[in-house]
Design a protein around this motif. Structure first.
Motif, PDB file in Angstrom:
ATOM      1  N   PHE A 166      -9.400   0.577  -1.309  1.00 52.91           N
ATOM      2  CA  PHE A 166      -8.584  -0.588  -0.314  1.00 52.91           C
ATOM      3  C   PHE A 166      -9.419  -1.677  -0.376  1.00 52.91           C
ATOM      4  O   PHE A 166      -8.758  -2.891  -0.362  1.00 52.91           O
ATOM      5  CB  PHE A 166      -8.838   0.479   1.008  1.00 52.91           C
ATOM      6  CG  PHE A 166      -7.436   0.026   1.867  1.00 52.91           C
ATOM      7  CD1 PHE A 166      -6.324   0.220   1.131  1.00 52.91           C
ATOM      8  CD2 PHE A 166      -7.516  -0.276   3.212  1.00 52.91           C
ATOM      9  CE1 PHE A 166      -5.039   0.138   1.862  1.00 52.91           C
ATOM     10  CE2 PHE A 166      -6.116  -0.510   3.819  1.00 52.91           C
ATOM     11  CZ  PHE A 166      -5.051  -0.121   2.982  1.00 52.91           C
ATOM     12  N   THR A 167     -10.599  -2.038  -0.268  1.00 51.61           N
ATOM     13  CA  THR A 167     -11.231  -2.974   0.079  1.00 51.61           C
ATOM     14  C   THR A 167     -11.163  -3.837  -1.583  1.00 51.61           C
ATOM     15  O   THR A 167     -11.113  -5.154  -1.502  1.00 51.61           O
ATOM     16  CB  THR A 167     -13.115  -2.799   0.181  1.00 51.61           C
ATOM     17  OG1 THR A 167     -13.163  -2.162   1.384  1.00 51.61           O
ATOM     18  CG2 THR A 167     -13.695  -4.197   0.023  1.00 51.61           C
TER      19      THR A 167
ATOM     20  N   LEU B  88       0.175  -4.456   2.704  1.00 52.20           N
ATOM     21  CA  LEU B  88      -1.638  -4.605   2.639  1.00 52.20           C
ATOM     22  C   LEU B  88      -1.961  -5.045   4.005  1.00 52.20           C
ATOM     23  O   LEU B  88      -3.063  -4.552   4.671  1.00 52.20           O
ATOM     24  CB  LEU B  88      -2.184  -5.148   1.599  1.00 52.20           C
ATOM     25  CG  LEU B  88      -3.776  -5.215   1.676  1.00 52.20           C
ATOM     26  CD1 LEU B  88      -4.335  -3.796   1.409  1.00 52.20           C
ATOM     27  CD2 LEU B  88      -4.108  -5.968   0.300  1.00 52.20           C
TER      28      LEU B  88
ATOM     29  N   GLY C  11     -12.938   3.521   2.296  1.00 54.52           N
ATOM     30  CA  GLY C  11     -11.965   2.463   1.990  1.00 54.52           C
ATOM     31  C   GLY C  11     -12.664   1.512   1.032  1.00 54.52           C
ATOM     32  O   GLY C  11     -12.424   0.313   0.794  1.00 54.52           O
TER      33      GLY C  11
ATOM     34  N   ARG D 117      -2.439  -3.033   7.177  1.00 52.28           N
ATOM     35  CA  ARG D 117      -3.428  -1.871   7.007  1.00 52.28           C
ATOM     36  C   ARG D 117      -4.686  -2.323   7.034  1.00 52.28           C
ATOM     37  O   ARG D 117      -5.474  -1.886   7.707  1.00 52.28           O
ATOM     38  CB  ARG D 117      -3.045  -1.053   5.898  1.00 52.28           C
ATOM     39  CG  ARG D 117      -1.635  -0.194   6.448  1.00 52.28           C
ATOM     40  CD  ARG D 117      -1.807   0.936   7.326  1.00 52.28           C
ATOM     41  NE  ARG D 117      -0.767   1.757   7.429  1.00 52.28           N
ATOM     42  CZ  ARG D 117       0.273   1.508   8.527  1.00 52.28           C
ATOM     43  NH1 ARG D 117       0.384   0.171   9.119  1.00 52.28           N
ATOM     44  NH2 ARG D 117       1.470   2.137   8.598  1.00 52.28           N
ATOM     45  N   PHE D 118      -5.057  -3.364   6.222  1.00 55.13           N
ATOM     46  CA  PHE D 118      -6.452  -3.678   5.896  1.00 55.13           C
ATOM     47  C   PHE D 118      -6.982  -4.155   7.204  1.00 55.13           C
ATOM     48  O   PHE D 118      -6.746  -5.197   7.747  1.00 55.13           O
ATOM     49  CB  PHE D 118      -6.447  -4.437   4.581  1.00 55.13           C
ATOM     50  CG  PHE D 118      -8.075  -4.898   4.321  1.00 55.13           C
ATOM     51  CD1 PHE D 118      -8.770  -3.751   3.683  1.00 55.13           C
ATOM     52  CD2 PHE D 118      -8.597  -6.020   4.663  1.00 55.13           C
ATOM     53  CE1 PHE D 118     -10.030  -3.959   3.126  1.00 55.13           C
ATOM     54  CE2 PHE D 118      -9.988  -6.177   4.530  1.00 55.13           C
ATOM     55  CZ  PHE D 118     -10.747  -5.092   3.634  1.00 55.13           C
TER      56      PHE D 118
ATOM     57  N   TRP E 131      -6.504   6.417   9.933  1.00 56.16           N
ATOM     58  CA  TRP E 131      -4.909   6.681   9.629  1.00 56.16           C
ATOM     59  C   TRP E 131      -4.579   7.798   9.813  1.00 56.16           C
ATOM     60  O   TRP E 131      -3.089   7.762  10.310  1.00 56.16           O
ATOM     61  CB  TRP E 131      -4.911   6.227   7.915  1.00 56.16           C
ATOM     62  CG  TRP E 131      -3.714   6.578   7.326  1.00 56.16           C
ATOM     63  CD1 TRP E 131      -2.672   5.689   7.397  1.00 56.16           C
ATOM     64  CD2 TRP E 131      -3.257   7.655   6.915  1.00 56.16           C
ATOM     65  NE1 TRP E 131      -1.282   6.137   6.794  1.00 56.16           N
ATOM     66  CE2 TRP E 131      -1.818   7.303   6.408  1.00 56.16           C
ATOM     67  CE3 TRP E 131      -3.674   8.779   6.364  1.00 56.16           C
ATOM     68  CZ2 TRP E 131      -0.982   8.333   5.783  1.00 56.16           C
ATOM     69  CZ3 TRP E 131      -3.160   9.976   5.886  1.00 56.16           C
ATOM     70  CH2 TRP E 131      -1.496   9.648   5.529  1.00 56.16           C
TER      71      TRP E 131
ATOM     72  N   VAL F 284       0.705  -1.234  -0.067  1.00 54.73           N
ATOM     73  CA  VAL F 284      -0.103   0.042   0.012  1.00 54.73           C
ATOM     74  C   VAL F 284       1.024   1.217   0.072  1.00 54.73           C
ATOM     75  O   VAL F 284       1.788   1.251   0.738  1.00 54.73           O
ATOM     76  CB  VAL F 284      -0.694  -0.130   1.407  1.00 54.73           C
ATOM     77  CG1 VAL F 284      -1.674   1.259   1.257  1.00 54.73           C
ATOM     78  CG2 VAL F 284      -1.728  -1.071   1.308  1.00 54.73           C
TER      79      VAL F 284
ATOM     80  N   GLN G 268      -8.730  -3.587  -3.542  1.00 58.06           N
ATOM     81  CA  GLN G 268      -7.295  -4.210  -3.483  1.00 58.06           C
ATOM     82  C   GLN G 268      -7.254  -5.506  -2.630  1.00 58.06           C
ATOM     83  O   GLN G 268      -6.433  -6.372  -3.043  1.00 58.06           O
ATOM     84  CB  GLN G 268      -6.411  -2.873  -2.906  1.00 58.06           C
ATOM     85  CG  GLN G 268      -4.850  -3.439  -2.950  1.00 58.06           C
ATOM     86  CD  GLN G 268      -3.840  -2.434  -2.541  1.00 58.06           C
ATOM     87  OE1 GLN G 268      -4.344  -1.138  -2.543  1.00 58.06           O
ATOM     88  NE2 GLN G 268      -2.650  -2.613  -2.415  1.00 58.06           N
ATOM     89  N   LYS G 269      -8.025  -5.438  -1.766  1.00 57.20           N
ATOM     90  CA  LYS G 269      -7.784  -6.814  -0.430  1.00 57.20           C
ATOM     91  C   LYS G 269      -8.570  -7.831  -1.564  1.00 57.20           C
ATOM     92  O   LYS G 269      -7.972  -8.919  -1.444  1.00 57.20           O
ATOM     93  CB  LYS G 269      -8.639  -6.402   0.562  1.00 57.20           C
ATOM     94  CG  LYS G 269      -8.854  -7.430   1.281  1.00 57.20           C
ATOM     95  CD  LYS G 269      -7.527  -8.076   1.942  1.00 57.20           C
ATOM     96  CE  LYS G 269      -7.661  -9.187   3.060  1.00 57.20           C
ATOM     97  NZ  LYS G 269      -6.636  -9.897   3.542  1.00 57.20           N
TER      98      LYS G 269
ATOM     99  N   GLU H 239       1.008   5.029   0.807  1.00 57.17           N
ATOM    100  CA  GLU H 239      -0.059   5.916   1.910  1.00 57.17           C
ATOM    101  C   GLU H 239       0.095   7.242   1.017  1.00 57.17           C
ATOM    102  O   GLU H 239       1.023   7.666   0.487  1.00 57.17           O
ATOM    103  CB  GLU H 239       0.324   5.867   3.258  1.00 57.17           C
ATOM    104  CG  GLU H 239       0.077   4.209   3.679  1.00 57.17           C
ATOM    105  CD  GLU H 239       0.324   4.060   5.251  1.00 57.17           C
ATOM    106  OE1 GLU H 239      -0.627   3.694   5.942  1.00 57.17           O
ATOM    107  OE2 GLU H 239       1.327   4.488   5.746  1.00 57.17           O
TER     108      GLU H 239
END
Length: 955
Positions: free
Chosen positions: A277-278, A204, A274, A207-208, A463, A191, A280-281, A193
């Motif tokens: 971010f989600t 990741l 997010g 952080r996730f 964050w 990630v 990416q997960k 930032e």
């Protein structure tokens, strides 16, 4: 191999051919001579500098001409690059051997062909034939291939290409997908930032944190409740919304209660919640084999922000190729093989630049290879005109969800990321700090601030706060510095302005002023849900504004569109920003006129906006707060303190000063504050932190009244000595808490007097209800009021200020034992005890003897006072016949009873000159009433005699 087999070989191994063919121009010349390559493309190939560039240009020709030219290209390769072809075939066999063993069906036909070509001897041929299953035959064949080397393996490959082309195609696609997954894992495991330096990244996994995802629309009442609530109440509301369980990533495409699986899933979320971010997960877990392993063979990731930048016209295959490492040909093969096992993730639909006539589109865009504007191609995918059997996951802000829903065809599911639950916030802090002590310190501090812990449900805010605290840990600075609520909100706004506001038509100052105007109107009307008409009148592009949320509610037979800020606290923030940006006179008039309870947080934010660092940040975005505004707001709060007109409460003043975080001004206000009354309500941890900061700015403060927990007391103890007078009420303190307090306040630091009151539940049966500490010029007096002690109501001990050495733990143990004789005995150990005073219900003969013995054994005692409600005759007789120790003066006060009535008020003096007693007639009090009062006091310790509505008792 036949023509089609040769063409398939070229397609299958094109990546390797591009990198490894050396005789490119010889092959091109041969094809030109055969009439399969025109002069113009031939010249383009020749013009390229490297063999790789020549081959890429060559492939354009091969794709346009079809299998015949590809077959001729293969034949030319056989002549000019035979070893390369042999190696490619052999490597393919080696790489996929395990799967070939399981899936090859025509083993004997292939074996016969190898034997006919002289590459397989009769004996191994017989062994292969004798094996029972195809898998066993393939294992026998492996020995032959290994012994024959690349030549035999290549021949085996060529026969496979002819006899089982679909198997090779599947294996090749599988190989391509495996490589694609590896690249996804490599790219998505990190990630970058917002504040990352070049080359900086974090994992990741560090952080996730799984956000709370709800799979239902909420009505107007529910939305308003979510926006208005905060702290524990906010988490309770979120908990009630997810009572059926949060939607997990692995269940996004599960069938509903009717057994219908959605082909499209909308993943809605506000800016900073997010969504990306989600996504990416999801990509990372799929590529790692932890998500959708059986459901989807391949997952593509399209970012709408990047699609906006793709020039010209593109087909869907080309758009997908632009977003990943696969070629258009590889993508075509994958999509044709199993379209029902394809997932396309479209991230940030709200950022897609849609044409104005998007809902009127009637184009017949149905082909994977058909070219159009990228936005039109993407809309054709959403409308299910192309790639009909695939699945879609589309993330979007709420402001664009209704447009998205109209585009999507087929069964669709609505889901919404509502941020972190309380457990999620805690998990995020743990992952971020990766140190239990630091995590616990940071999380405990933030959890105590109702506004910040509520805002932490927004992942980006979480964050920002963690990053700010982490910097403080590294610098060794005050952990609370830079964590003013206003400072965090300004950082959040700046983050959205920088990363989520591309393409807005308004300038930043205009945008923030219009948001402030909208927020202020809602605050005045006490509305958090704002009607569409009012919003459009104020905000030029509300659907593209990252600070607003859009809701659709059912209203009878229609839909109603409403907007809101992410939370009431953001509406309050923008209102404060609006006020401090207005002209001086109007700003002050509105702000100070509206200082009503529901405007308290607005005023706090206004003071936070005066903070030097905050003002500097705002100025970078073209927002200037005039010095006159600062001066007048400071004068206003200073006048409030000086006049003692604290209608909004002392806690409010402290928070305003904390948000301002200007040491000199805080010192001035605290110096003008005669008495800080904070004992009306129980202090929160945030209140204590604000008080602690204000105390740290000062050297001396007049007085304070507090009501707090023992844990919060430990925070404020280092500063408590600065108060000339302090009245501290503590909720359920332990003995160790009080001992720590006494030790802190008796170290010669206190300025005048301290008063500590315990707030205990009477049913807890605690013994001490009030502790007072008073400093005199050369001594210190510690007074204990006791709760329901059978013998004493209170006692006080006076020691020299310079010499206090007492085992307080032992004293507390004796008090809890409720043994009067033991209590007097422990006083013997107090070698420096100078004065003592006690109040008892009745002075008996036994008590008199014990008190006299104690006075003889305590040589430092110079003064002893005993006040009793009743002096019994036997006790008086004992005192008459006693001799006091020289240098010690004892006085006894109380009443005597004769013939049913209080007879006299008696005062007895014992000193080295002997016994003396004075009596004053007592009138107007009936002994029956006195006895009834005494009985009532004694019965308070019996079960059922306690009034459960009272928290404290003072005698």
């Amino acid at each position: 191999m036949d023509q089609d087999s040769r063409a398939r070989f070229v397609d299958r191994h094109w990546h390797d051919l591009v990198q490894r063919v050396n005789n490119v121009m010889a092959i091109a010349h041969e094809l030109e001579s055969a009439g399969m390559l025109q002069p113009e493309p031939y010249c383009k190939i020749r013009a390229e500098k490297t063999n790789q560039e020549k081959m890429r240009e060559f492939y354009k020709v091969l794709n346009s001409k079809g299998n015949e030219v590809k077959s001729a290209f293969y034949s030319s390769l056989e002549k000019h690059e035979p070893l390369l072809l042999r190696d490619l075939g052999a490597r393919f066999v080696d790489r996929h051997w395990d799967k070939l063993v399981q899936r090859v069906q025509n083993v004997m036909a292939i074996t016969d062909e190898l034997e006919s070509a002289g590459m397989l001897q009769p004996e191994p041929h017989c062994k292969i034939r004798a094996a029972e299953t195809n898998q066993e035959k393939m294992r026998e064949l492996k020995e032959v291939l290994n012994s024959g080397g690349d030549e035999v393996k290549s021949a085996f490959y060529c026969i496979l290409e002819k006899r089982e082309p679909s198997l090779l195609r599947d294996l090749q696609i599988s190989s391509v997908i495996d490589e694609y997954k590896k690249r996804i894992c490599s790219e998505y495991q990190f990630v970058t930032e917002y504040n990352s330096l070049p080359g900086e990244h974090v994992l990741l996994s560090e952080r996730f944190t799984q956000p709370l995802i709800l799979q239902k629309h909420r009505d107007r009442i529910e939305r308003e409740e979510e926006i208005r609530s905060s702290g524990e109440r906010f988490q309770q509301v979120l908990g009630s919304r997810s009572s059926g369980g949060s939607l997990h990533l692995n269940s996004l495409f599960d069938p509903d209660e009717d057994g219908i699986s959605p082909r499209s899933v909308i993943l809605q979320g506000n800016s900073g919640y997010g969504k990306s971010f989600t996504v990416q997960k999801i990509m990372m877990d799929w590529a790692s084999g932890d998500l959708y392993k059986e459901r989807f063979d391949i997952v593509f990731h399209l970012k709408c922000k990047e699609i906006n930048r793709i020039p010209g016209e593109k087909s869907l295959v080309e758009i997908l190729s632009c977003s990943c490492s696969l070629t258009s040909h590889e993508i075509s093969q994958i999509l044709q093989q199993s379209p029902e096992k394809v997932l396309v993730v479209i991230d940030g639909f709200d950022e897609l630049k849609l044409p104005q006539d998007i809902n009127n589109d009637t184009s017949a865009h149905t082909d994977l290879l058909q070219k159009a504007r990228p936005v039109d191609t993407l809309c054709a995918l959403l409308r299910r005109r192309i790639l009909l059997k695939s699945f879609l996951l589309v993330s979007s802000r709420s402001t664009a969800t209704d447009t998205l829903s109209k585009l999507l065809n087929g069964p669709q599911r609505f889901s919404e990321i509502v941020g972190f639950s309380e457990k999620g916030v805690e998990e995020y802090f743990q992952k971020f700090f990766q140190n239990e002590e630091r995590f616990r310190e940071a999380y405990t501090y933030v959890k105590a601030n109702e506004t910040l812990i509520t805002a932490c449900s927004i992942p980006v805010v979480c964050w920002i706060i963690c990053t700010t605290i982490q910097e403080r840990f590294k610098d060794g600075a005050d952990k609370t510095s830079g964590l003013e609520t206003t400072s965090i909100y300004v950082d959040f706004v700046c983050t959205l302005l920088e990363h989520h506001c591309q393409g807005l038509s308004q300038s930043v100052p205009t945008l923030l002023r219009s948001l402030g105007q909208l927020a202020e109107r809602g605050m005045r009307e006490q509305q958090v849900l704002l009607d569409e008409k009012s919003v459009i009148e104020t905000i030029s592009d509300p659907t593209g504004n990252p600070f607003l949320c859009k809701f659709l509610f059912k209203r009878r037979i229609h839909q109603e569109t409403m907007f809101s800020f992410m939370h009431l606290s953001f509406q309050e923030f923008f209102t404060a920003l609006y006020y401090v940006l207005l002209d001086e006179e109007e700003s002050l008039r509105k702000l100070l006129m509206d200082s009503k309870p529901h405007f308290e947080d607005v005023v706090k934010f206004a003071f936070g906006l005066l903070n030097k660092d905050v003002r500097s940040t705002l100025e970078e975005h073209g927002l200037l707060i005039r010095p006159e505004i600062q001066d007048h707001l400071k004068e206003w709060i200073l006048e409030k303190v000086k006049d003692g007109f604290l209608d909004l409460g002392g806690e409010f003043i402290l928070h305003c000063l904390y948000e301002l975080h200007e040491e000199d001004f805080v010192k001035e206000v605290m110096g003008s504050w005669k008495r800080i009354d904070l004992d009306k309500y129980f202090l929160s941890r945030a209140d204590v932190c604000a008080l602690l900061y204000c105390c740290q700015c000062c050297q001396r403060i007049e007085g304070i009244s507090l009501f707090l927990t023992s844990e919060d007391l430990s925070m404020i103890l280092p500063e408590l000595h600065k108060f000339k007078k302090a009245n501290v009420s503590i909720k359920d303190p332990s003995d160790s808490d009080l001992i720590e307090l006494i030790n802190a306040l008796t170290r010669g630091q206190t300025l005048s007097s301290q008063r500590v009151q315990e707030k205990r539940n009477l049913q807890s049966r605690q013994d001490i209800s009030l502790l007072s500490i008073n400093k005199e010029p050369s001594s210190i007096c510690i007074e204990f009021d006791l709760f329901d002690h059978p013998d004493m109501e209170s006692f006080s001990l006076t020691f020299p200020l310079s010499s206090i050495n007492i085992d307080w733990t032992r004293l507390y143990q004796i008090i809890h034992q409720r043994d009067f004789n033991a209590f007097l005995s422990v006083l013997h150990s107090f070698s420096n005890l100078e004065k003592m005073e006690m109040r008892v219900d009745s002075l008996t003969e036994e008590f008199s003897v014990q008190i006299l013995q104690m006075s003889q054994k305590c040589p430092s005692l110079t003064e002893l006072k005993v006040k009793a409600r009743l002096l019994q005759k036997d006790a008086i007789e004992i005192l008459k016949s006693s001799n006091t120790r020289p240098g010690c003066v004892m006085t006894f006060n109380g009443r005597t009873i004769r013939d049913g009535d209080c007879d006299h008020r008696v005062e007895i003096l014992l000193n080295d000159q002997g016994f003396s007693m004075t009596q004053t007639p007592w009138v107007d009090i009936n002994v029956t009433a006195l006895r009834r009062r005494l009985e009532k006091l004694k019965s308070a310790s019996l079960p059922g005699a306690v009034d459960g509505n009272k928290d404290t008792k003072q005698l």
